[in-house]
Design an enzyme around this catalytic site. Sequence first.
Site, PDB file in Angstrom:
ATOM      1  N   ALA A   1      -7.525  -0.265   2.083  1.00  5.87           N
ATOM      2  CA  ALA A   1      -8.499   0.807   2.277  1.00  5.87           C
ATOM      3  C   ALA A   1      -9.507   0.865   1.132  1.00  5.87           C
ATOM      4  O   ALA A   1     -10.589   1.425   1.269  1.00  5.87           O
ATOM      5  CB  ALA A   1      -7.785   2.148   2.409  1.00  5.87           C
TER       6      ALA A   1
ATOM      7  N   GLN B   1      -3.933   6.980  -4.428  1.00  4.68           N
ATOM      8  CA  GLN B   1      -3.494   7.502  -3.128  1.00  4.68           C
ATOM      9  C   GLN B   1      -2.486   8.642  -3.222  1.00  4.68           C
ATOM     10  O   GLN B   1      -2.542   9.570  -2.439  1.00  4.68           O
ATOM     11  CB  GLN B   1      -2.944   6.295  -2.359  1.00  4.68           C
TER      12      GLN B   1
ATOM     13  N   ASP C   1       0.851  -1.202   0.000  1.00  2.00           N
ATOM     14  CA  ASP C   1       0.000   0.000   0.000  1.00  2.00           C
ATOM     15  C   ASP C   1       0.883   1.248   0.000  1.00  2.00           C
ATOM     16  O   ASP C   1       2.029   1.235   0.436  1.00  2.00           O
ATOM     17  CB  ASP C   1      -1.011   0.013   1.147  1.00  2.00           C
TER      18      ASP C   1
ATOM     19  N   CYS D   1      -8.431  -3.391  -1.953  1.00  2.00           N
ATOM     20  CA  CYS D   1      -7.056  -3.510  -1.463  1.00  2.00           C
ATOM     21  C   CYS D   1      -7.190  -3.510   0.050  1.00  2.00           C
ATOM     22  O   CYS D   1      -7.958  -4.331   0.576  1.00  2.00           O
ATOM     23  CB  CYS D   1      -6.178  -2.404  -2.039  1.00  2.00           C
TER      24      CYS D   1
ATOM     25  N   ILE E   1      -8.906   2.373  -1.829  1.00  2.00           N
ATOM     26  CA  ILE E   1      -8.806   3.649  -2.558  1.00  2.00           C
ATOM     27  C   ILE E   1      -7.555   3.736  -3.436  1.00  2.00           C
ATOM     28  O   ILE E   1      -7.638   4.063  -4.598  1.00  2.00           O
ATOM     29  CB  ILE E   1      -8.853   4.862  -1.599  1.00  2.00           C
ATOM     30  N   GLY E   2      -6.382   3.426  -2.874  1.00  2.00           N
ATOM     31  CA  GLY E   2      -5.124   3.659  -3.575  1.00  2.00           C
ATOM     32  C   GLY E   2      -4.921   2.683  -4.732  1.00  2.00           C
ATOM     33  O   GLY E   2      -5.030   3.044  -5.911  1.00  2.00           O
TER      34      GLY E   2
HETATM   35  N1  PTR Z   1      -5.356   5.826   7.302  1.00  2.00           N
HETATM   36  C1  PTR Z   1      -4.785   4.879   6.399  1.00  2.00           C
HETATM   37  C2  PTR Z   1      -3.394   5.358   5.976  1.00  2.00           C
HETATM   38  O1  PTR Z   1      -3.270   6.502   5.483  1.00  2.00           O
HETATM   39  O2  PTR Z   1      -2.466   4.566   6.093  1.00  2.00           O
HETATM   40  C3  PTR Z   1      -5.672   4.688   5.233  1.00  2.00           C
HETATM   41  C4  PTR Z   1      -5.140   3.985   4.040  1.00  2.00           C
HETATM   42  C5  PTR Z   1      -4.628   2.697   4.115  1.00  2.00           C
HETATM   43  C6  PTR Z   1      -5.187   4.601   2.809  1.00  2.00           C
HETATM   44  C7  PTR Z   1      -4.193   2.021   2.984  1.00  2.00           C
HETATM   45  C8  PTR Z   1      -4.754   3.952   1.662  1.00  2.00           C
HETATM   46  C9  PTR Z   1      -4.283   2.663   1.746  1.00  2.00           C
HETATM   47  O3  PTR Z   1      -3.898   2.009   0.619  1.00  2.00           O
HETATM   48  P1  PTR Z   1      -4.879   1.090  -0.284  1.00  2.00           P
HETATM   49  O4  PTR Z   1      -6.149   1.858  -0.540  1.00  2.00           O
HETATM   50  O5  PTR Z   1      -4.077   0.853  -1.515  1.00  2.00           O
HETATM   51  O6  PTR Z   1      -5.122  -0.181   0.474  1.00  2.00           O
END
Ligand code: PTR
Length: 288
Positions: free
Chosen positions: A217, A259, A183, A215, A219-220
């Site tokens: 979260a 992200q 991530d 994934c 989003i990324g």
């Molecule tokens: N609060 C978490 C952080 O910023 O680490 C949220 C988060 C976690 C955001 C993982 C994106 C992340 O990556 P992906 O969406 O690729 O799993």
Amino acid sequence: AQSMLLLADGLASGALIAQYEQLYRKNPELTSLESKKPENQSKNRYRDISPYDVTRVILMRSANGDYINANYVNMEIPGSGIINRYIATQGPLSSTVADFWQMVLEAGSTLVVMLTTLVERGRAKCHQYWPAYNETLTLRNLTLTSTAENLEDTFIFREFILRDVNTGEERDITHMQYCSWPDHGVPSDWRQFTMFTERVRAARTGIVEPAVVHCSAGIGRTGVLVLMETALCLIEANQPVYPLDIVRSMRDQRAMMIQNASQYRFVCEAVHKAYSEGIAKPLPEFSR
Ligand code: PTR
Ligand code: PTR
């Protein structure tokens, strides 16, 4: 071809990244009130990642309320008649595994794409929400049976049978996991990532129901895959690729998709290379 020149120029000059940095991460006009309700807070993996209310997936027949941290994301490919439908969601928590499969069942989905491993650098990123090969997992009114598991490269392909015990309804599910993508980071190899995206496209051919993509979260890495698949489809349909417009469209459906700038740069470069090397090219029926 014109938009590919723009893409190359934008990458070289840094303008592409500068524009990306200007774009809102969340659409300020959209609310995420459901995710903040007391009964729903424990269903979010991360406090700062919430689904918009307007595009959230509403569970219709769950014993655990109608909320899950997931959004419908539809990406239209102009001129081709194609709309790629997704559900973008977080990696299930132990407490949301049954909700996750209930969502898959209700959405009619047959494809689940996973872009994380269960643990990264010693931290839990996703609960193991499927049974080991040849075993069955029982969840409330559902059972999930694992019928195949194949490792290829750094991908794992699995097949499941999802069964609703109440209605007897059964569905074959294809599960595609990309295993080498931390991530906040980017895949180690654009070619491998492009190949994986092509496999996802092939798996959804002829399917109108949403592909469930997650994934940790949701989003990324999920955003990167949706952008890549959209760009490959646009190239084949002989349509221009404007990556920032694609990100804006994604962020109007799920907040914070893609992200950071390095992920955006990676996917823009991958699109450009896939085009330059002829891996992605206009199909004859769309060429003018
Ligand atoms: N609060 C978490 C952080 O910023 O680490 C949220 C988060 C976690 C955001 C993982 C994106 C992340 O990556 P992906 O969406 O690729 O799993
Ligand atoms: N939602 C919890 C919080 O915001 O503190 C985070 C959480 C993360 C809870 C992981 C449970 C977790 O474990 P698992 O993925 O194994 O369910």
